[in-house]
Design an enzyme around this catalytic site. Structure first.
Site, short mmCIF file in Angstrom:
data_model
loop_
_atom_site.label_atom_id
_atom_site.label_comp_id
_atom_site.label_asym_id
_atom_site.label_seq_id
_atom_site.Cartn_x
_atom_site.Cartn_y
_atom_site.Cartn_z
N GLY A 48 0.85 -1.18 0.00
CA GLY A 48 0.00 0.00 0.00
C GLY A 48 0.89 1.23 0.00
O GLY A 48 1.78 1.35 0.83
N SER A 49 0.68 2.18 -0.91
CA SER A 49 1.67 3.22 -1.07
C SER A 49 1.18 4.32 -2.01
O SER A 49 0.00 4.46 -2.29
CB SER A 49 2.95 2.61 -1.63
OG SER A 49 2.63 1.78 -2.74
N ARG A 50 2.16 5.09 -2.54
CA ARG A 50 1.87 6.17 -3.47
C ARG A 50 3.07 6.37 -4.39
O ARG A 50 4.22 6.16 -3.99
CB ARG A 50 1.58 7.45 -2.67
CG ARG A 50 1.51 8.73 -3.48
CD ARG A 50 1.11 9.86 -2.55
NE ARG A 50 1.53 11.15 -3.04
CZ ARG A 50 1.35 12.30 -2.39
NH1 ARG A 50 0.75 12.28 -1.22
NH2 ARG A 50 1.76 13.43 -2.90
#
Length: 237
Positions: free
Chosen positions: A194-196
Protein backbone atom coordinates in the site's frame (compact mmCIF):
# COMPACT_ATOMS: atom_id res chain seq x y z
CA UNK A 1 -11.43 -30.98 -27.84
CA UNK A 2 -10.54 -27.61 -29.34
CA UNK A 3 -13.52 -25.96 -27.61
CA UNK A 4 -12.47 -27.50 -24.30
CA UNK A 5 -8.91 -26.30 -24.82
CA UNK A 6 -10.15 -22.79 -25.59
CA UNK A 7 -12.15 -22.65 -22.35
CA UNK A 8 -9.11 -23.75 -20.33
CA UNK A 9 -6.99 -21.11 -22.05
CA UNK A 10 -9.51 -18.45 -21.11
CA UNK A 11 -9.53 -19.58 -17.49
CA UNK A 12 -5.75 -19.71 -17.14
CA UNK A 13 -5.25 -16.36 -18.89
CA UNK A 14 -7.46 -14.70 -16.26
CA UNK A 15 -4.80 -15.42 -13.61
CA UNK A 16 -1.84 -13.04 -13.56
CA UNK A 17 1.61 -14.47 -12.79
CA UNK A 18 3.16 -13.79 -9.38
CA UNK A 19 6.24 -11.60 -9.21
CA UNK A 20 9.33 -13.45 -7.85
CA UNK A 21 9.60 -10.94 -4.98
CA UNK A 22 6.43 -12.47 -3.55
CA UNK A 23 7.54 -16.10 -3.55
CA UNK A 24 9.12 -16.02 -0.09
CA UNK A 25 6.07 -14.37 1.44
CA UNK A 26 3.78 -16.95 -0.15
CA UNK A 27 6.01 -19.77 1.12
CA UNK A 28 5.90 -18.35 4.66
CA UNK A 29 2.14 -17.96 4.45
CA UNK A 30 1.71 -21.54 3.21
CA UNK A 31 3.91 -22.91 6.01
CA UNK A 32 2.02 -20.96 8.68
CA UNK A 33 -1.28 -22.13 7.18
CA UNK A 34 -0.20 -25.76 7.38
CA UNK A 35 0.89 -25.41 11.02
CA UNK A 36 -2.36 -23.67 11.98
CA UNK A 37 -4.43 -26.38 10.29
CA UNK A 38 -2.59 -28.98 12.37
CA UNK A 39 -3.04 -27.01 15.60
CA UNK A 40 -6.49 -25.42 15.16
CA UNK A 41 -8.29 -25.62 11.77
CA UNK A 42 -10.29 -22.34 12.13
CA UNK A 43 -6.97 -20.47 12.36
CA UNK A 44 -5.79 -22.45 9.36
CA UNK A 45 -8.65 -21.11 7.25
CA UNK A 46 -7.82 -17.56 8.31
CA UNK A 47 -4.15 -18.10 7.42
CA UNK A 48 -5.19 -19.62 4.09
CA UNK A 49 -7.24 -16.52 3.27
CA UNK A 50 -4.30 -14.25 4.14
CA UNK A 51 -1.96 -16.37 2.01
CA UNK A 52 -4.40 -16.14 -0.91
CA UNK A 53 -4.39 -12.35 -0.52
CA UNK A 54 -0.56 -12.32 -0.57
CA UNK A 55 -0.68 -14.22 -3.88
CA UNK A 56 -3.15 -11.64 -5.17
CA UNK A 57 -1.04 -8.72 -3.93
CA UNK A 58 2.11 -9.83 -5.76
CA UNK A 59 0.36 -10.43 -9.09
CA UNK A 60 2.26 -9.08 -12.07
CA UNK A 61 -0.05 -8.80 -15.10
CA UNK A 62 1.19 -8.02 -18.59
CA UNK A 63 0.54 -4.52 -19.89
CA UNK A 64 0.34 -3.01 -23.37
CA UNK A 65 2.33 0.25 -23.37
CA UNK A 66 1.89 2.90 -26.10
CA UNK A 67 5.32 3.70 -27.53
CA UNK A 68 4.79 6.94 -29.43
CA UNK A 69 7.59 9.45 -28.64
CA UNK A 70 6.62 12.06 -26.05
CA UNK A 71 4.04 10.00 -24.17
CA UNK A 72 4.28 9.72 -20.39
CA UNK A 73 2.42 6.72 -18.98
CA UNK A 74 1.38 5.96 -15.42
CA UNK A 75 4.06 4.48 -13.17
CA UNK A 76 1.53 2.78 -10.90
CA UNK A 77 -1.91 1.24 -10.67
CA UNK A 78 -4.34 3.11 -8.46
CA UNK A 79 -6.41 6.24 -8.03
CA UNK A 80 -5.03 9.62 -9.08
CA UNK A 81 -5.21 11.47 -5.77
CA UNK A 82 -3.79 14.86 -6.76
CA UNK A 83 -2.45 16.90 -9.67
CA UNK A 84 -0.52 19.97 -8.58
CA UNK A 85 1.94 22.45 -9.99
CA UNK A 86 4.70 22.65 -7.40
CA UNK A 87 8.43 23.09 -6.87
CA UNK A 88 10.06 19.62 -7.03
CA UNK A 89 11.54 18.02 -3.93
CA UNK A 90 15.12 19.20 -3.42
CA UNK A 91 16.50 15.65 -3.50
CA UNK A 92 15.22 15.24 -7.05
CA UNK A 93 17.85 17.74 -8.18
CA UNK A 94 15.49 19.12 -10.83
CA UNK A 95 15.82 22.81 -9.99
CA UNK A 96 13.30 25.25 -8.53
CA UNK A 97 11.06 25.78 -11.55
CA UNK A 98 7.53 24.56 -10.90
CA UNK A 99 6.40 21.31 -12.49
CA UNK A 100 3.15 19.38 -12.58
CA UNK A 101 3.16 16.50 -10.10
CA UNK A 102 0.70 13.64 -10.63
CA UNK A 103 0.17 11.48 -7.53
CA UNK A 104 -1.28 7.96 -7.69
CA UNK A 105 -2.48 6.29 -4.50
CA UNK A 106 -2.23 2.50 -4.35
CA UNK A 107 -4.53 0.60 -2.01
CA UNK A 108 -3.60 -2.86 -0.73
CA UNK A 109 -5.78 -4.30 -3.52
CA UNK A 110 -3.94 -2.61 -6.42
CA UNK A 111 -1.10 -4.13 -8.45
CA UNK A 112 2.09 -2.87 -6.79
CA UNK A 113 4.57 -3.37 -9.60
CA UNK A 114 5.83 0.07 -10.71
CA UNK A 115 6.68 0.80 -14.34
CA UNK A 116 8.78 3.46 -16.02
CA UNK A 117 6.63 6.33 -17.33
CA UNK A 118 9.03 7.03 -20.23
CA UNK A 119 11.97 5.60 -22.10
CA UNK A 120 15.33 7.00 -21.05
CA UNK A 121 18.35 6.70 -18.80
CA UNK A 122 18.23 6.82 -15.01
CA UNK A 123 20.45 9.73 -13.98
CA UNK A 124 19.53 9.87 -10.30
CA UNK A 125 18.47 7.25 -7.75
CA UNK A 126 18.26 8.10 -4.07
CA UNK A 127 16.75 6.42 -1.01
CA UNK A 128 15.36 8.83 1.60
CA UNK A 129 14.41 7.42 5.04
CA UNK A 130 11.31 8.83 6.69
CA UNK A 131 7.99 8.26 8.41
CA UNK A 132 5.10 5.99 7.44
CA UNK A 133 2.17 8.40 7.34
CA UNK A 134 -0.96 7.79 5.30
CA UNK A 135 0.36 7.96 1.72
CA UNK A 136 -2.80 9.79 0.62
CA UNK A 137 -1.76 12.85 2.66
CA UNK A 138 0.01 15.61 0.75
CA UNK A 139 2.81 15.88 3.33
CA UNK A 140 3.67 12.22 2.72
CA UNK A 141 5.70 13.38 -0.31
CA UNK A 142 8.15 15.15 2.00
CA UNK A 143 7.87 13.20 5.26
CA UNK A 144 7.56 9.53 4.30
CA UNK A 145 10.21 6.98 3.38
CA UNK A 146 10.75 7.20 -0.37
CA UNK A 147 12.89 6.27 -3.35
CA UNK A 148 13.75 9.01 -5.87
CA UNK A 149 14.35 8.27 -9.56
CA UNK A 150 15.07 10.81 -12.30
CA UNK A 151 14.85 9.61 -15.90
CA UNK A 152 16.46 11.62 -18.72
CA UNK A 153 14.49 11.18 -21.94
CA UNK A 154 17.27 12.83 -24.01
CA UNK A 155 14.71 14.65 -26.19
CA UNK A 156 11.86 15.75 -23.90
CA UNK A 157 13.58 16.61 -20.63
CA UNK A 158 13.69 14.83 -17.31
CA UNK A 159 10.88 12.95 -15.56
CA UNK A 160 10.91 12.52 -11.80
CA UNK A 161 9.43 9.42 -10.17
CA UNK A 162 9.04 9.05 -6.40
CA UNK A 163 8.01 5.77 -4.73
CA UNK A 164 6.48 6.64 -1.35
CA UNK A 165 5.84 4.21 1.49
CA UNK A 166 2.57 4.43 3.41
CA UNK A 167 0.90 3.35 6.64
CA UNK A 168 1.16 -0.35 5.83
CA UNK A 169 4.06 -0.26 3.38
CA UNK A 170 7.43 -0.89 4.99
CA UNK A 171 9.63 -1.77 2.04
CA UNK A 172 10.41 -0.07 -1.27
CA UNK A 173 12.08 -2.30 -3.84
CA UNK A 174 13.85 -0.87 -6.89
CA UNK A 175 15.10 -3.08 -9.72
CA UNK A 176 16.93 -0.33 -11.66
CA UNK A 177 20.04 1.67 -10.81
CA UNK A 178 21.79 4.87 -11.95
CA UNK A 179 23.00 4.52 -15.52
CA UNK A 180 20.43 1.91 -16.49
CA UNK A 181 18.41 2.46 -19.65
CA UNK A 182 14.70 1.76 -19.24
CA UNK A 183 11.89 1.48 -21.74
CA UNK A 184 8.45 3.00 -21.33
CA UNK A 185 6.33 0.59 -19.29
CA UNK A 186 9.34 -1.41 -18.10
CA UNK A 187 9.14 -2.69 -14.52
CA UNK A 188 11.49 -0.74 -12.27
CA UNK A 189 10.30 -1.58 -8.75
CA UNK A 190 7.49 -2.27 -6.30
CA UNK A 191 6.28 -1.18 -2.88
CA UNK A 192 4.91 -3.45 -0.15
CA UNK A 193 1.93 -3.17 0.94
CA UNK A 194 0.00 0.00 0.00
CA UNK A 195 1.67 3.22 -1.07
CA UNK A 196 1.87 6.17 -3.47
CA UNK A 197 3.85 7.09 -6.58
CA UNK A 198 4.47 10.67 -7.73
CA UNK A 199 5.42 11.56 -11.32
CA UNK A 200 6.93 14.99 -12.06
CA UNK A 201 6.54 16.30 -15.62
CA UNK A 202 9.01 18.67 -17.32
CA UNK A 203 8.32 22.41 -16.82
CA UNK A 204 5.47 23.76 -18.92
CA UNK A 205 3.88 20.35 -19.58
CA UNK A 206 0.33 19.54 -18.49
CA UNK A 207 -1.51 16.45 -17.29
CA UNK A 208 -4.00 14.70 -19.57
CA UNK A 209 -5.65 12.87 -16.66
CA UNK A 210 -7.81 14.05 -13.76
CA UNK A 211 -8.08 13.59 -10.01
CA UNK A 212 -10.23 10.59 -9.15
CA UNK A 213 -9.38 8.74 -12.35
CA UNK A 214 -8.13 5.16 -12.12
CA UNK A 215 -4.64 4.71 -13.57
CA UNK A 216 -3.12 1.53 -15.00
CA UNK A 217 0.68 1.30 -14.83
CA UNK A 218 2.30 1.22 -18.25
CA UNK A 219 -0.96 1.98 -20.09
CA UNK A 220 -2.73 5.13 -18.87
CA UNK A 221 -1.30 8.19 -20.68
CA UNK A 222 -0.44 10.93 -18.17
CA UNK A 223 0.94 13.51 -20.60
CA UNK A 224 2.16 14.11 -24.14
CA UNK A 225 5.45 16.02 -24.05
CA UNK A 226 5.36 16.68 -27.81
CA UNK A 227 1.82 18.05 -27.92
CA UNK A 228 0.36 21.49 -27.20
CA UNK A 229 -2.94 19.96 -26.08
CA UNK A 230 -4.31 21.80 -23.00
CA UNK A 231 -5.26 20.17 -19.73
CA UNK A 232 -8.30 17.95 -20.05
CA UNK A 233 -11.50 18.72 -18.19
CA UNK A 234 -13.57 15.90 -16.76
CA UNK A 235 -16.55 15.20 -14.55
CA UNK A 236 -17.45 12.39 -12.21
CA UNK A 237 -20.49 10.54 -13.59
Amino acid sequence: MSEHHGILDTIFESFAPVHPDGHKFIAIGAAVTLVFFLIYPPLGWIAAAITAWIVYFFRDPQRVTPLRPGLVVSAADGKISSIEKITPLAELGMGSEERVRISTFLSVFDVHINRSPVAGRIVRSLYVPGAFLNAALDKASEDNERRILVIDTATDGEIGVVQIAGLVARRIVTFSQIGDTVGAGQRFGLIRFGSRVDVYLPPGKVALVNVGQRAVAGETVFADLQSAEPEREARLA
